[in-house]
Motif scaffolding. Structure first.
Motif, mmCIF file in Angstrom:
data_model
loop_
_atom_site.group_PDB
_atom_site.id
_atom_site.type_symbol
_atom_site.label_atom_id
_atom_site.label_comp_id
_atom_site.label_asym_id
_atom_site.label_seq_id
_atom_site.Cartn_x
_atom_site.Cartn_y
_atom_site.Cartn_z
ATOM 1 N N UNK A 151 0.901 -1.356 -0.091
ATOM 2 C CA UNK A 151 -0.153 -0.071 0.078
ATOM 3 C C UNK A 151 1.014 1.199 -0.018
ATOM 4 N N UNK A 152 1.902 1.484 0.955
ATOM 5 C CA UNK A 152 2.847 2.407 1.051
ATOM 6 C C UNK A 152 3.475 2.671 -0.216
ATOM 7 N N UNK A 153 4.205 1.545 -0.882
ATOM 8 C CA UNK A 153 4.979 1.717 -2.076
ATOM 9 C C UNK A 153 4.100 2.042 -3.170
ATOM 10 N N UNK A 154 2.901 1.815 -3.326
ATOM 11 C CA UNK A 154 1.907 2.404 -4.552
ATOM 12 C C UNK A 154 1.932 3.809 -4.251
ATOM 13 N N UNK A 155 1.775 4.223 -3.066
ATOM 14 C CA UNK A 155 1.653 5.651 -2.899
ATOM 15 C C UNK A 155 2.784 6.449 -3.187
ATOM 16 N N UNK A 156 3.989 5.672 -2.880
ATOM 17 C CA UNK A 156 5.376 6.207 -3.074
ATOM 18 C C UNK A 156 5.613 6.407 -4.592
ATOM 19 N N UNK A 157 5.075 5.369 -5.482
ATOM 20 C CA UNK A 157 5.174 5.361 -6.962
ATOM 21 C C UNK A 157 4.461 6.547 -7.660
ATOM 22 N N UNK A 158 3.352 6.784 -6.937
ATOM 23 C CA UNK A 158 2.547 7.851 -7.251
ATOM 24 C C UNK A 158 3.012 9.372 -6.933
ATOM 25 N N UNK A 159 3.694 9.326 -5.854
ATOM 26 C CA UNK A 159 4.511 10.631 -5.305
ATOM 27 C C UNK A 159 5.919 10.787 -6.248
ATOM 28 N N UNK A 160 6.619 9.771 -6.413
ATOM 29 C CA UNK A 160 7.486 9.664 -7.441
ATOM 30 C C UNK A 160 7.339 10.352 -8.755
ATOM 31 N N UNK A 161 6.281 9.827 -9.494
ATOM 32 C CA UNK A 161 5.919 10.275 -10.627
ATOM 33 C C UNK A 161 5.279 11.578 -10.839
ATOM 34 N N UNK A 162 4.704 12.077 -9.713
ATOM 35 C CA UNK A 162 4.124 13.473 -9.714
ATOM 36 C C UNK A 162 5.158 14.618 -9.251
ATOM 37 N N UNK A 163 5.943 14.333 -8.155
ATOM 38 C CA UNK A 163 6.543 15.502 -7.670
ATOM 39 C C UNK A 163 7.472 15.998 -8.703
ATOM 40 N N UNK A 164 7.819 17.730 -8.423
ATOM 41 C CA UNK A 164 7.191 18.192 -7.539
ATOM 42 C C UNK A 164 5.637 18.708 -7.766
ATOM 43 N N UNK A 165 5.075 18.220 -8.786
ATOM 44 C CA UNK A 165 3.586 18.417 -8.773
ATOM 45 C C UNK A 165 2.903 17.785 -7.868
ATOM 46 N N UNK A 166 1.763 18.249 -7.220
ATOM 47 C CA UNK A 166 0.898 17.668 -6.419
ATOM 48 C C UNK A 166 -0.316 17.373 -7.163
ATOM 49 N N UNK A 167 -1.137 18.435 -7.873
ATOM 50 C CA UNK A 167 -2.237 18.176 -8.547
ATOM 51 C C UNK A 167 -1.934 18.495 -10.008
ATOM 52 N N UNK A 168 -1.668 17.769 -10.980
ATOM 53 C CA UNK A 168 -1.233 18.213 -12.338
ATOM 54 C C UNK A 168 -2.677 18.820 -12.975
#
Length: 346
Positions: free
Chosen positions: A272-289
């Motif tokens: 669960x945590x790592x799926x969110x980590x993946x999202x964060x890595x893909x987005x950062x520094x954007x929070x909401x594109x």
């Protein structure tokens, strides 16, 4: 300049990490409650349903606190994101709150009266609201990954129906499957005898379902949202994260088959945590594109509070979050072991 950094890292980046940590904590903790709720109607006997309810009885409301902290952290650290996202996702968030309210009422009211119809009504409510909440959390996440129609002045330009797109619905389904697996493993640890045996079967089914949906979702992301993968292409070392997510997911199955449920639970939490980590890595520094124009992206920099606010609040978060983590752990320790029904039970 050094007002804006801590240990050489931008304050807004620290807040991005705080947000990620708190929402991951929520997903792991309330995830198994929601998963247990999603499976609730599969238990046939009255006693089984009561045992399943009492497995999460002492902890579900404490777990929900992490969502409140997440909302507070978002409001404190990134007010522009808070304002835009809550305005844009008005209907999904209202449905989410309704689901959370009905789940709470169902748990509290179910065993107050002995009539069968009464208990059945609250059982159905409990299960439906748990599935709804899990699905909506995934739906919101799916839309954030894709980007939403944010215009020049942080105004949302789309309609509510835009949220119910295939990708977001797939993310929602995957979230339900993930939570159901997580919940089934938690219940296996808390039950014995025939119910324990039933749940072992449920762990097998839900973990298979999750792995399949996770695979489909990954493919869909790579095909339809290639920019999520761009960062991983540019920095191949980051591939460690998706590889770990897959390994953790596979390990859930392995540990469950070896009947090492505590480890299986740890791995489903890490998944669960790592799926969110993946999202964060893909987005950062954007929070909401923004799906309209990259110039309108809400980023950690352009939507953060003032450095002074961030500094003070980071101090508060550094004190408060470990406290909540400590009492969460304390509650789990106090109510460890198998569920035994008595006259004080739900």
């Amino acid at each position: 300049h050094n007002m804006n950094t801590l240990l050489g890292i931008e304050l807004s980046t620290w807040w991005f990490l705080v947000l990620g940590a708190v929402f991951s904590g929520y997903a792991i903790l309330d995830g198994f409650d929601l998963g247990a709720g999603a499976l609730h109607l599969f238990f046939r006997k009255e006693e089984s349903r009561r045992i399943a309810l009492n497995a999460i009885g002492p902890v579900w409301d404490g777990n929900e606190v992490w969502l409140v902290i997440g909302g507070g952290a978002l409001f404190a650290g990134f007010p522009a994101v808070y304002a835009t996202v809550l305005s844009a996702f008005y209907v999904p968030f209202m449905l989410l709150l309704t689901g959370l309210i009905f789940r709470a009422i169902s748990i509290e009211f179910r065993s107050k009266e002995p009539m069968r119809w009464w208990r059945l009504v609250w059982d159905i409510n409990y299960s439906a609201s748990s599935i709804l909440v899990a699905g909506l959390l995934g739906l919101i996440l799916g839309n954030v990954i894709q980007g939403i129609a944010i215009g020049a002045d942080y105004e949302y330009k789309g309609s509510t129906w835009d949220f119910f797109n295939p990708f977001a619905l797939l993310t929602g389904l995957t979230t339900i499957a993930l939570f159901a697996m997580h919940g089934a493993i938690y219940l296996v640890m808390k039950t014995e005898n025939r119910l324990h045996a039933r749940l072992m079967g449920m762990v097998a089914v839900t973990s298979r379902g999750f792995v399949v949906l996770y695979f489909i979702l990954t493919m869909a992301t790579l095909i339809y949202i290639p920019e999520m993968a761009d960062k991983f292409r540019r920095h191949p070392t980051l591939f460690v994260a998706p590889a770990l997510a897959v390994l953790f997911a596979i390990n859930v199955r392995r540990m469950a088959e070896k009947r090492r449920y505590m480890l299986a639970f740890v791995f489903s939490g890490l998944t669960t945590a790592f799926l969110l980590v993946l999202v964060a890595m893909g987005l950062f520094p954007v929070i909401v594109p923004s799906s309209i124009d990259p110039a309108f992206h809400l980023t950690a920099q352009n939507s953060a509070s003032t450095p002074y606010t961030l500094r003070i609040l980071l101090l508060i978060a550094a004190i408060g979050t470990p406290l909540v983590a400590f009492y969460t752990g304390f509650v789990f320790w106090t109510f460890r072991g198998k569920v035994k029904l008595d006259k004080t039970s739900y």
